[in-house]
Design a protein around this motif. Structure first.
Motif, short mmCIF file in Angstrom:
data_model
loop_
_atom_site.label_atom_id
_atom_site.label_comp_id
_atom_site.label_asym_id
_atom_site.label_seq_id
_atom_site.Cartn_x
_atom_site.Cartn_y
_atom_site.Cartn_z
N UNK A 71 -13.73 -32.39 25.60
CA UNK A 71 -14.47 -31.40 25.03
C UNK A 71 -15.38 -32.13 23.79
N UNK A 72 -16.55 -32.24 24.01
CA UNK A 72 -17.27 -32.83 23.05
C UNK A 72 -17.83 -31.60 21.91
N UNK A 73 -17.83 -30.76 22.23
CA UNK A 73 -18.31 -29.46 21.39
C UNK A 73 -19.73 -29.62 20.98
N UNK A 74 -20.56 -30.04 21.92
CA UNK A 74 -22.01 -29.92 21.60
C UNK A 74 -22.30 -31.28 20.89
N UNK A 75 -21.37 -32.15 20.72
CA UNK A 75 -21.68 -33.30 19.90
C UNK A 75 -21.44 -33.20 18.59
N UNK A 76 -22.30 -33.67 17.63
CA UNK A 76 -21.92 -33.50 16.01
C UNK A 76 -22.08 -34.91 15.55
N UNK A 77 -21.38 -35.21 14.42
CA UNK A 77 -22.03 -36.59 13.59
C UNK A 77 -20.62 -37.24 13.59
#
Length: 224
Positions: A90-96
């Motif tokens: 689950x990468x949750x759309x990416x992020x920083x």
């Protein structure tokens, strides 16, 4: 009776599914990692992918830096390139994300690389240990602020040793920006669907997602 048992079982599996989602640092082996063959069974955190508590009670490192026997899992040299690897679905759309070092067992962390946007959409990231690190024992941390979902901070920490550096701990802390901290009851929160752009990302920066070198810092927090 049996339907109630079934409902409870399904609910239990749902909780397990949620806690086992997200992402975690796989290499280098973080404190209490199931991937580390030398982690005692009674110390393994099978919920390593879970975020820090929103009330900040287990910041930093889930508290493991204070209650886990110290043992370096890597020895790194200044000026050399290394990599981290991440595990999870689950990468949750990416992020920083950021990679940081601490010389005071987690009282303060300073970033040596930032991955702004698109992290952790890759499973591995390269980075270089700066030439001016201090030699000796340190804590290495991977932190992540997810783009989608609840406002959370993820953090895994690693006991490491460093050699070949030309600096001191005090000089390092003065030269490198403080690790960004949010969503742990510290007066700073990220915003869903808005990329986190660090005000002080450091000299090593990788850009991804919608973030570029000209993107404005967000959020701006007094504590960072």
């Amino acid at each position: 009776m049996f339907p109630n048992i079934l409902v409870k079982a399904v609910a239990g599996f749902a909780v397990i599914g949620v806690s086992s989602a997200h992402m975690e640092l796989k290499w280098p082996y973080p404190l209490r990692s199931k991937y580390d063959p030398n982690t005692p069974e009674n110390l393994i955190d099978y919920s390593m992918t879970s975020p820090l508590e929103a009330d900040g009670s287990n910041f930093p490192c889930k508290g493991y830096n204070t209650n886990t026997p110290w043992r370096a899992t890597v020895a790194w040299s200044a000026g050399q390139k290394y990599n981290i690897s991440l595990a999870g679905t689950a990468t949750h759309g990416g992020g920083s994300c950021q990679l940081s070092l601490s010389y005071d067992n987690g009282t303060s962390f300073h970033a040596i690389q930032s991955m702004e946007g698109g992290c952790p959409l890759q499973s591995t990231y390269d980075f270089t240990i700066p030439e001016d690190v201090a030699n000796g024992d340190a804590l290495f941390a991977w932190t992540w602020f997810n783009l989608e979902g609840n406002r959370e901070m993820y953090m895994n920490c690693v006991d490491i040793t460093l050699s070949g550096g030309s600096g001191s701990a005090d000089a390092f802390e003065s030269a490198y920006p403080a690790m960004f901290v949010a969503n742990v009851n510290n007066g700073c929160s990220t915003v869903e669907q808005k990329e986190t752009v660090f005000a002080n990302p450091g000299e090593q920066v990788l850009y991804g997602g919608s973030v570029t070198s000209s993107s404005e810092a967000f959020p701006i927090c007094f504590s960072n």
